[in-house]
Design a protein around this motif. Structure first.
Motif, mmCIF file in Angstrom:
data_model
loop_
_atom_site.group_PDB
_atom_site.id
_atom_site.type_symbol
_atom_site.label_atom_id
_atom_site.label_comp_id
_atom_site.label_asym_id
_atom_site.label_seq_id
_atom_site.Cartn_x
_atom_site.Cartn_y
_atom_site.Cartn_z
ATOM 1 N N GLN A 48 0.847 -1.187 0.000
ATOM 2 C CA GLN A 48 0.000 0.000 0.000
ATOM 3 C C GLN A 48 0.885 1.240 0.000
ATOM 4 O O GLN A 48 2.028 1.196 0.468
ATOM 5 C CB GLN A 48 -0.889 0.036 1.252
ATOM 6 C CG GLN A 48 -1.856 -1.110 1.393
ATOM 7 C CD GLN A 48 -3.116 -0.909 0.580
ATOM 8 O OE1 GLN A 48 -3.338 0.157 0.015
ATOM 9 N NE2 GLN A 48 -3.947 -1.933 0.519
ATOM 10 N N VAL A 49 0.349 2.349 -0.499
ATOM 11 C CA VAL A 49 1.021 3.641 -0.343
ATOM 12 C C VAL A 49 0.452 4.289 0.917
ATOM 13 O O VAL A 49 -0.755 4.485 1.036
ATOM 14 C CB VAL A 49 0.814 4.553 -1.563
ATOM 15 C CG1 VAL A 49 1.489 5.909 -1.329
ATOM 16 C CG2 VAL A 49 1.383 3.894 -2.817
ATOM 17 N N HIS A 50 1.340 4.600 1.843
ATOM 18 C CA HIS A 50 0.957 5.104 3.164
ATOM 19 C C HIS A 50 1.358 6.566 3.300
ATOM 20 O O HIS A 50 2.446 6.966 2.867
ATOM 21 C CB HIS A 50 1.666 4.262 4.236
ATOM 22 C CG HIS A 50 1.534 4.778 5.628
ATOM 23 N ND1 HIS A 50 0.365 4.687 6.359
ATOM 24 C CD2 HIS A 50 2.442 5.398 6.442
ATOM 25 C CE1 HIS A 50 0.554 5.208 7.556
ATOM 26 N NE2 HIS A 50 1.796 5.657 7.634
ATOM 27 N N HIS A 51 0.472 7.387 3.880
ATOM 28 C CA HIS A 51 0.806 8.773 4.205
ATOM 29 C C HIS A 51 1.617 8.793 5.500
ATOM 30 O O HIS A 51 1.154 8.307 6.536
ATOM 31 C CB HIS A 51 -0.459 9.614 4.398
ATOM 32 C CG HIS A 51 -1.184 9.935 3.132
ATOM 33 N ND1 HIS A 51 -2.089 9.067 2.557
ATOM 34 C CD2 HIS A 51 -1.132 11.039 2.324
ATOM 35 C CE1 HIS A 51 -2.581 9.620 1.455
ATOM 36 N NE2 HIS A 51 -2.017 10.807 1.285
ATOM 37 N N ARG A 52 2.809 9.354 5.439
ATOM 38 C CA ARG A 52 3.641 9.438 6.642
ATOM 39 C C ARG A 52 2.930 10.255 7.720
ATOM 40 O O ARG A 52 2.899 9.875 8.890
ATOM 41 C CB ARG A 52 4.995 10.065 6.298
ATOM 42 C CG ARG A 52 5.841 9.207 5.353
ATOM 43 C CD ARG A 52 7.083 9.946 4.891
ATOM 44 N NE ARG A 52 7.874 9.158 3.956
ATOM 45 C CZ ARG A 52 8.861 8.337 4.303
ATOM 46 N NH1 ARG A 52 9.183 8.213 5.581
ATOM 47 N NH2 ARG A 52 9.526 7.658 3.391
ATOM 48 N N LEU A 53 2.384 11.387 7.345
ATOM 49 C CA LEU A 53 1.532 12.178 8.224
ATOM 50 C C LEU A 53 0.126 12.119 7.642
ATOM 51 O O LEU A 53 -0.080 12.465 6.476
ATOM 52 C CB LEU A 53 2.013 13.627 8.301
ATOM 53 C CG LEU A 53 1.286 14.537 9.303
ATOM 54 C CD1 LEU A 53 1.488 14.038 10.730
ATOM 55 C CD2 LEU A 53 1.782 15.978 9.179
ATOM 56 N N PRO A 54 -0.853 11.665 8.408
ATOM 57 C CA PRO A 54 -2.185 11.392 7.854
ATOM 58 C C PRO A 54 -2.868 12.618 7.250
ATOM 59 O O PRO A 54 -2.717 13.742 7.745
ATOM 60 C CB PRO A 54 -2.971 10.884 9.071
ATOM 61 C CG PRO A 54 -1.934 10.407 10.036
ATOM 62 C CD PRO A 54 -0.752 11.306 9.841
ATOM 63 N N LEU A 55 -3.634 12.377 6.204
ATOM 64 C CA LEU A 55 -4.440 13.439 5.607
ATOM 65 C C LEU A 55 -5.442 13.999 6.606
ATOM 66 O O LEU A 55 -5.788 15.181 6.559
ATOM 67 C CB LEU A 55 -5.206 12.910 4.387
ATOM 68 C CG LEU A 55 -4.436 12.689 3.086
ATOM 69 C CD1 LEU A 55 -5.379 12.146 2.023
ATOM 70 C CD2 LEU A 55 -3.785 13.984 2.613
ATOM 71 N N ASP A 56 -5.907 13.155 7.498
ATOM 72 C CA ASP A 56 -6.922 13.569 8.464
ATOM 73 C C ASP A 56 -6.380 14.592 9.446
ATOM 74 O O ASP A 56 -7.137 15.298 10.103
ATOM 75 C CB ASP A 56 -7.441 12.347 9.220
ATOM 76 C CG ASP A 56 -8.692 12.654 10.025
ATOM 77 O OD1 ASP A 56 -9.550 13.402 9.518
ATOM 78 O OD2 ASP A 56 -8.806 12.154 11.154
ATOM 79 N N ASP A 57 -5.043 14.683 9.538
ATOM 80 C CA ASP A 57 -4.400 15.691 10.381
ATOM 81 C C ASP A 57 -3.846 16.768 9.448
ATOM 82 O O ASP A 57 -4.571 17.332 8.649
ATOM 83 C CB ASP A 57 -3.311 15.034 11.228
ATOM 84 C CG ASP A 57 -2.554 16.033 12.098
ATOM 85 O OD1 ASP A 57 -3.183 16.989 12.583
ATOM 86 O OD2 ASP A 57 -1.344 15.858 12.287
ATOM 87 N N GLY A 58 -2.558 17.027 9.503
ATOM 88 C CA GLY A 58 -1.972 18.073 8.668
ATOM 89 C C GLY A 58 -1.243 17.556 7.457
ATOM 90 O O GLY A 58 -0.546 18.313 6.772
#
Length: 262
Positions: free
Chosen positions: A174-184
């Motif tokens: 999977q491609v993972h967001h290091r810092l979540p979109l749901d945050d900043g």
């Protein structure tokens, strides 16, 4: 964790003999803790997976919705991370998976003032852009510019070719967001990492991880400081054995120690 033996009588939650036996074996509770518990301790669990889930559900039953408790646990994890960094030794990042606890070597806990994104229209647009465009663009680029790193991590050439041609991740990744979109977090390329889905990615988002538990209670626009497990900066794929960035199973008591308030 004294008082586990009282669960069946005082809280209406049945603690099976298998659970008690497993906790004793892990050293998480002592014989003294279970004195007076009349059930046999000789049973053998039918499924290790179900046993682990039962242990967590019982031990955290009344605490996983306790915001003050979760804030304290997240703060404690960050204190241990700071102490480990002072000693020059990386603190292990331990995460929950229904098949067992895992250490994610190379990951680190970071103190993140997590604010649940108030603008949900923006969040949905960012998620849409990621699903429809940004993920594929990043995968195509990585397939060209980091082909050797991908091969070193065990990705077959045919999968790398597919990344370049159609922008699809390798099977099981999977491609993972290091810092979540749901945050900043955002969809910038340096906020992405390719991560193996099972167990690493699923464990990273494990239901009982302290940061995940705390984030779940945030209202839109609300902020809480959490111990977020963040991938290593110097790789675009995880696991990355060439750098020693691999996961390994650990005793379940290691995971539960994070919830020790003492």
């Amino acid at each position: 964790m004294s008082g586990v033996s009282s669960y069946p009588r005082t809280r209406g939650t049945y603690v099976s003999p298998e659970v008690i036996r497993a906790l004793l074996a892990q050293g998480y509770i002592s014989e003294e803790d279970v004195q007076g518990y009349n059930e046999s301790l000789l049973g053998t669990p039918d499924s290790g997976r179900e046993l682990i889930k039962e242990v967590v559900q019982v031990l955290l039953k009344d605490r996983r919705a306790d915001v003050a408790f979760l804030d304290k646990i997240n703060a404690g994890i960050l204190q241990k991370q700071f102490a480990a960094a002072t000693d020059g030794k990386p603190a292990p990042v331990t995460v929950y998976h229904h098949s067992g606890a895992r250490n994610l070597n190379g990951f680190s806990y970071q103190s993140v003032p997590y604010t649940k994104k108030l603008d949900r229209a923006l969040y949905k647009r960012e998620r849409y852009d990621f699903d429809r465009k940004e993920r594929a663009l990043w995968l195509r680029d990585v397939g060209v510019t980091h082909a050797q790193a991908l091969r070193s991590a065990g990705i077959p050439q045919r999968e790398i070719d597919r990344m370049v041609e159609v922008g699809k991740p390798p099977d099981g990744y999977q491609v993972h967001h290091r810092l979540p979109l749901d945050d900043g977090g955002d969809n910038s390329p340096d906020n992405f990492i390719l991560i193996k889905d099972d167990v690493e990615h699923r464990a990273l988002h494990g239901y009982y991880n302290p940061a995940e538990l705390r984030i779940r209670h945030l209202a839109l626009g609300e902020t809480a400081t959490v111990a977020l497990a963040v991938p290593p900066k110097d790789t675009i794929i995880y696991p990355d054995p060439s750098k020693g960035y691999v996961s390994n199973s650990v005793g379940f008591s290691v995971f539960m120690e994070m919830f020790d308030e003492h």
